[in-house]
Design a protein around this motif. Structure first.
Motif, PDB file in Angstrom:
ATOM      1  N   GLU A 243       0.413   4.511  13.909  1.00  0.00           N
ATOM      2  CA  GLU A 243       1.210   3.224  13.194  1.00  0.00           C
ATOM      3  C   GLU A 243       2.434   3.776  12.380  1.00  0.00           C
ATOM      4  OE1 GLU A 243       0.792  -0.041  13.494  1.00  0.00           O
ATOM      5  OE2 GLU A 243      -0.408   0.453  15.268  1.00  0.00           O
ATOM      6  N   ALA A 244       2.081   4.858  11.786  1.00  0.00           N
ATOM      7  CA  ALA A 244       3.201   5.624  11.007  1.00  0.00           C
ATOM      8  C   ALA A 244       4.347   5.861  11.683  1.00  0.00           C
ATOM      9  CB  ALA A 244       2.442   6.972  10.203  1.00  0.00           C
ATOM     10  N   LYS A 245       4.172   6.575  12.943  1.00  0.00           N
ATOM     11  CA  LYS A 245       5.336   7.034  13.698  1.00  0.00           C
ATOM     12  C   LYS A 245       6.037   5.752  14.491  1.00  0.00           C
ATOM     13  CE  LYS A 245       3.100  11.384  15.579  1.00  0.00           C
ATOM     14  NZ  LYS A 245       2.502  11.916  16.721  1.00  0.00           N
ATOM     15  N   ARG A 246       5.240   4.555  14.535  1.00  0.00           N
ATOM     16  CA  ARG A 246       6.040   3.558  14.990  1.00  0.00           C
ATOM     17  C   ARG A 246       6.761   2.997  13.892  1.00  0.00           C
ATOM     18  NH1 ARG A 246       5.473  -1.979  14.770  1.00  0.00           N
ATOM     19  NH2 ARG A 246       3.942  -1.933  13.427  1.00  0.00           N
ATOM     20  N   GLU A 247       6.344   3.038  12.948  1.00  0.00           N
ATOM     21  CA  GLU A 247       7.203   2.399  11.753  1.00  0.00           C
ATOM     22  C   GLU A 247       8.174   3.388  11.225  1.00  0.00           C
ATOM     23  OE1 GLU A 247       6.581  -0.073   8.996  1.00  0.00           O
ATOM     24  OE2 GLU A 247       4.668  -0.857   9.461  1.00  0.00           O
ATOM     25  N   LEU A 248       8.132   4.636  11.316  1.00  0.00           N
ATOM     26  CA  LEU A 248       9.237   5.471  11.060  1.00  0.00           C
ATOM     27  C   LEU A 248      10.393   5.444  12.170  1.00  0.00           C
ATOM     28  CD1 LEU A 248       7.124   8.701  10.303  1.00  0.00           C
ATOM     29  CD2 LEU A 248       8.729   7.483   8.724  1.00  0.00           C
ATOM     30  N   VAL A 249       9.917   5.207  13.519  1.00  0.00           N
ATOM     31  CA  VAL A 249      11.111   4.932  14.396  1.00  0.00           C
ATOM     32  C   VAL A 249      11.721   3.855  14.277  1.00  0.00           C
ATOM     33  CG1 VAL A 249      11.480   5.077  16.849  1.00  0.00           C
ATOM     34  CG2 VAL A 249      10.163   7.038  15.960  1.00  0.00           C
ATOM     35  N   PHE A 250      11.103   2.668  14.182  1.00  0.00           N
ATOM     36  CA  PHE A 250      11.476   1.351  14.518  1.00  0.00           C
ATOM     37  C   PHE A 250      11.809   0.559  13.678  1.00  0.00           C
ATOM     38  CE2 PHE A 250       9.133   2.700  18.556  1.00  0.00           C
ATOM     39  CZ  PHE A 250      10.185   2.669  19.377  1.00  0.00           C
ATOM     40  N   THR A 251      11.425   0.878  12.251  1.00  0.00           N
ATOM     41  CA  THR A 251      11.505   0.401  10.962  1.00  0.00           C
ATOM     42  C   THR A 251      12.680   1.000  10.239  1.00  0.00           C
ATOM     43  OG1 THR A 251      10.152   1.152   9.612  1.00  0.00           O
ATOM     44  CG2 THR A 251       9.489  -0.907  11.114  1.00  0.00           C
ATOM     45  N   PHE A 252      13.440   0.268   9.134  1.00  0.00           N
ATOM     46  CA  PHE A 252      14.225   1.069   8.466  1.00  0.00           C
ATOM     47  C   PHE A 252      13.632   1.276   7.123  1.00  0.00           C
ATOM     48  CE2 PHE A 252      17.108  -0.921  11.547  1.00  0.00           C
ATOM     49  CZ  PHE A 252      17.688   0.175  11.821  1.00  0.00           C
ATOM     50  N   GLY A 253      12.256   1.016   6.764  1.00  0.00           N
ATOM     51  CA  GLY A 253      11.701   1.311   5.428  1.00  0.00           C
ATOM     52  C   GLY A 253      11.585   2.631   5.308  1.00  0.00           C
ATOM     53  N   SER A 254      11.673   2.915   3.758  1.00  0.00           N
ATOM     54  CA  SER A 254      11.543   4.293   3.303  1.00  0.00           C
ATOM     55  C   SER A 254      10.093   4.921   3.633  1.00  0.00           C
ATOM     56  CB  SER A 254      11.744   4.204   1.823  1.00  0.00           C
ATOM     57  OG  SER A 254      10.686   3.581   1.155  1.00  0.00           O
ATOM     58  N   VAL A 255       9.941   5.966   3.430  1.00  0.00           N
ATOM     59  CA  VAL A 255       8.592   6.817   3.544  1.00  0.00           C
ATOM     60  C   VAL A 255       7.681   6.256   2.617  1.00  0.00           C
ATOM     61  CG1 VAL A 255       7.525   8.753   3.487  1.00  0.00           C
ATOM     62  CG2 VAL A 255       9.611   8.901   4.758  1.00  0.00           C
ATOM     63  N   GLN A 256       8.145   5.842   1.376  1.00  0.00           N
ATOM     64  CA  GLN A 256       7.452   5.403   0.321  1.00  0.00           C
ATOM     65  C   GLN A 256       6.814   4.022   0.760  1.00  0.00           C
ATOM     66  OE1 GLN A 256       9.151   4.514  -3.305  1.00  0.00           O
ATOM     67  NE2 GLN A 256       7.326   5.105  -4.371  1.00  0.00           N
ATOM     68  N   GLU A 257       7.849   3.062   1.213  1.00  0.00           N
ATOM     69  CA  GLU A 257       7.520   1.809   1.685  1.00  0.00           C
ATOM     70  C   GLU A 257       6.442   1.815   2.686  1.00  0.00           C
ATOM     71  OE1 GLU A 257      11.605  -0.427   0.739  1.00  0.00           O
ATOM     72  OE2 GLU A 257      11.288   0.559   2.459  1.00  0.00           O
ATOM     73  N   ILE A 258       6.598   2.805   3.963  1.00  0.00           N
ATOM     74  CA  ILE A 258       5.569   2.720   5.047  1.00  0.00           C
ATOM     75  C   ILE A 258       4.361   3.085   4.422  1.00  0.00           C
ATOM     76  CG2 ILE A 258       5.337   4.004   7.034  1.00  0.00           C
ATOM     77  CD1 ILE A 258       8.300   4.295   7.411  1.00  0.00           C
ATOM     78  N   ALA A 259       4.317   4.143   3.539  1.00  0.00           N
ATOM     79  CA  ALA A 259       3.081   4.547   3.096  1.00  0.00           C
ATOM     80  C   ALA A 259       2.205   3.463   2.436  1.00  0.00           C
ATOM     81  CB  ALA A 259       3.327   5.565   2.026  1.00  0.00           C
ATOM     82  N   TYR A 260       2.820   2.664   1.619  1.00  0.00           N
ATOM     83  CA  TYR A 260       2.428   1.549   0.958  1.00  0.00           C
ATOM     84  C   TYR A 260       1.676   0.584   2.037  1.00  0.00           C
ATOM     85  CZ  TYR A 260       3.918   3.041  -3.405  1.00  0.00           C
ATOM     86  OH  TYR A 260       4.241   3.910  -4.652  1.00  0.00           O
ATOM     87  N   ARG A 261       2.459   0.115   2.874  1.00  0.00           N
ATOM     88  CA  ARG A 261       2.183  -0.633   4.074  1.00  0.00           C
ATOM     89  C   ARG A 261       1.046  -0.410   4.876  1.00  0.00           C
ATOM     90  NH1 ARG A 261       8.062  -1.775   5.074  1.00  0.00           N
ATOM     91  NH2 ARG A 261       7.717  -0.549   7.000  1.00  0.00           N
ATOM     92  N   LEU A 262       0.888   1.076   5.016  1.00  0.00           N
ATOM     93  CA  LEU A 262      -0.370   1.398   5.573  1.00  0.00           C
ATOM     94  C   LEU A 262      -1.671   1.799   4.860  1.00  0.00           C
ATOM     95  CD1 LEU A 262       1.349   4.004   8.129  1.00  0.00           C
ATOM     96  CD2 LEU A 262       0.521   1.680   8.536  1.00  0.00           C
ATOM     97  N   GLY A 263      -1.643   1.346   3.537  1.00  0.00           N
ATOM     98  CA  GLY A 263      -2.560   1.381   2.641  1.00  0.00           C
ATOM     99  C   GLY A 263      -2.905   2.664   1.813  1.00  0.00           C
ATOM    100  N   PHE A 264      -1.821   3.518   1.738  1.00  0.00           N
ATOM    101  CA  PHE A 264      -1.696   4.565   1.050  1.00  0.00           C
ATOM    102  C   PHE A 264      -1.188   4.571  -0.413  1.00  0.00           C
ATOM    103  CE2 PHE A 264      -1.588   6.298   5.139  1.00  0.00           C
ATOM    104  CZ  PHE A 264      -2.556   7.531   5.150  1.00  0.00           C
ATOM    105  N   SER A 265      -1.989   4.486  -1.356  1.00  0.00           N
ATOM    106  CA  SER A 265      -1.382   4.226  -2.890  1.00  0.00           C
ATOM    107  C   SER A 265      -0.718   5.315  -3.240  1.00  0.00           C
ATOM    108  CB  SER A 265      -2.889   4.166  -3.665  1.00  0.00           C
ATOM    109  OG  SER A 265      -3.579   5.297  -3.819  1.00  0.00           O
TER     110      SER A 265
END
Length: 295
Positions: A243-265
């Motif tokens: 899921e992280a790979k999908r977000e990193l390739v196909f969205t423009f969110g920052s690494v921090q935003e993706i981390a939060y979306r995937l449940g990482f505090s």
């Protein structure tokens, strides 16, 4: 109009007399070759049959359903069951016809063996298995002993027959049990994948999924490794990484935003987690993949 299925003692023979043998054995080619390698639907009311397929191939029909025959197989047919065969011309092996009343276990009685003998079975022999090799040896020896009228013949025939039947039933039942266990494990893995899909962002441990499936964490890990080659914890981690790979390739969110979306505090922890799983930091992986895709 319903077709009447003929009843024979031996295929193609209908003397009208009571059988004058308790066991008969002949090669498969000796009779099937006379009928263009096809044995049409028929039944034996008083006889239990065993076919040992040493080589060649074909099809077996039990009550209207056809099944493939392979070399080094044992076919068992209870009395009064409609059956038929189509054989290849290179077929070799034996047909053993036994008066069912002479068997030590009667097909259909309440024992495990009796229940097994009440249904037709096609059991492939794995020649790496010691019991399977012994079954084949017993049936081959039975065929040889039947053709030679020497002293002790009946006792030896009965011994070979009993050993072959008992071991074939054991192999068949073990295979059925293994298949049932495999089917159950596949069902559990389907449920596990569904549960991971729903809960992976909450970072639940393997014990959470084991409890949901009603099994121990150890059992869950055993099933997961047997089915996928990975433990339950690894499957959860792989889902997060995918899921992280999908977000990193196909969205423009920052690494921090993706981390939060995937449940990482903690985004820093997310980066360490991703590096451990993927071998690159999230930013490096994103740049490399987008370059490959021309994004």
């Amino acid at each position: 109009m319903t077709r009447i299925v003929p009843t024979y003692e031996l295929y193609g023979e209908n003397t009208g007399r009571k059988p004058d043998f308790w066991l008969h054995c002949e090669t498969i080619p000796s009779r099937s070759s006379l009928h263009h390698w096809e044995i049409r639907p028929h039944r034996h009311d008083s006889f239990f049959q065993i076919l040992y397929i040493d080589s060649g191939s074909g099809e077996a029909m039990f009550s209207g359903a056809w099944r493939a025959i392979k070399a080094q197989s044992v076919i068992t047919i209870p009395p009064a069951l409609d059956h038929a065969f189509r054989f290849s011309k290179d077929i070799d092996g034996f047909v053993i016809t036994v008066l069912s009343s002479h068997l030590k276990t009667i097909p259909g009685d309440r024992s495990r063996l009796g229940e097994w003998m009440a249904s037709p079975h096609l059991t492939k022999l794995d020649m790496e298995n010691e019991d399977a090799r012994y079954v084949a040896a017993c049936l081959l020896r039975l065929g040889q002993e039947f053709s030679q009228r020497r002293s002790g013949r009946n006792d030896l025939l009965e011994s070979y027959l009993t050993s072959a039947l008992l071991l074939t039933a054991r192999l068949s039942c073990e295979r059925q049990e293994d298949q049932a266990a495999t089917d159950e494990n596949e069902r559990r893995m389907e449920l596990l994948h569904g549960l991971i899909q729903r809960h992976f962002k909450s970072h639940q441990p393997a014990a959470f999924y084991a409890k949901a499936l009603g099994i121990s964490p150890t059992h869950l890990n055993r099933i997961a490794r047997a089915t996928t080659g990975h433990g339950a914890h690894d499957l959860i981690a792989r889902k997060l990484v995918d899921e992280a790979k999908r977000e990193l390739v196909f969205t423009f969110g920052s690494v921090q935003e993706i981390a939060y979306r995937l449940g990482f505090s903690d985004p820093a922890y997310f980066s360490r987690f991703f590096l451990k799983q993927a071998g690159q930091t999230p930013r490096s992986w994103r740049m490399a993949e987008r370059a490959k895709l021309g994004v």
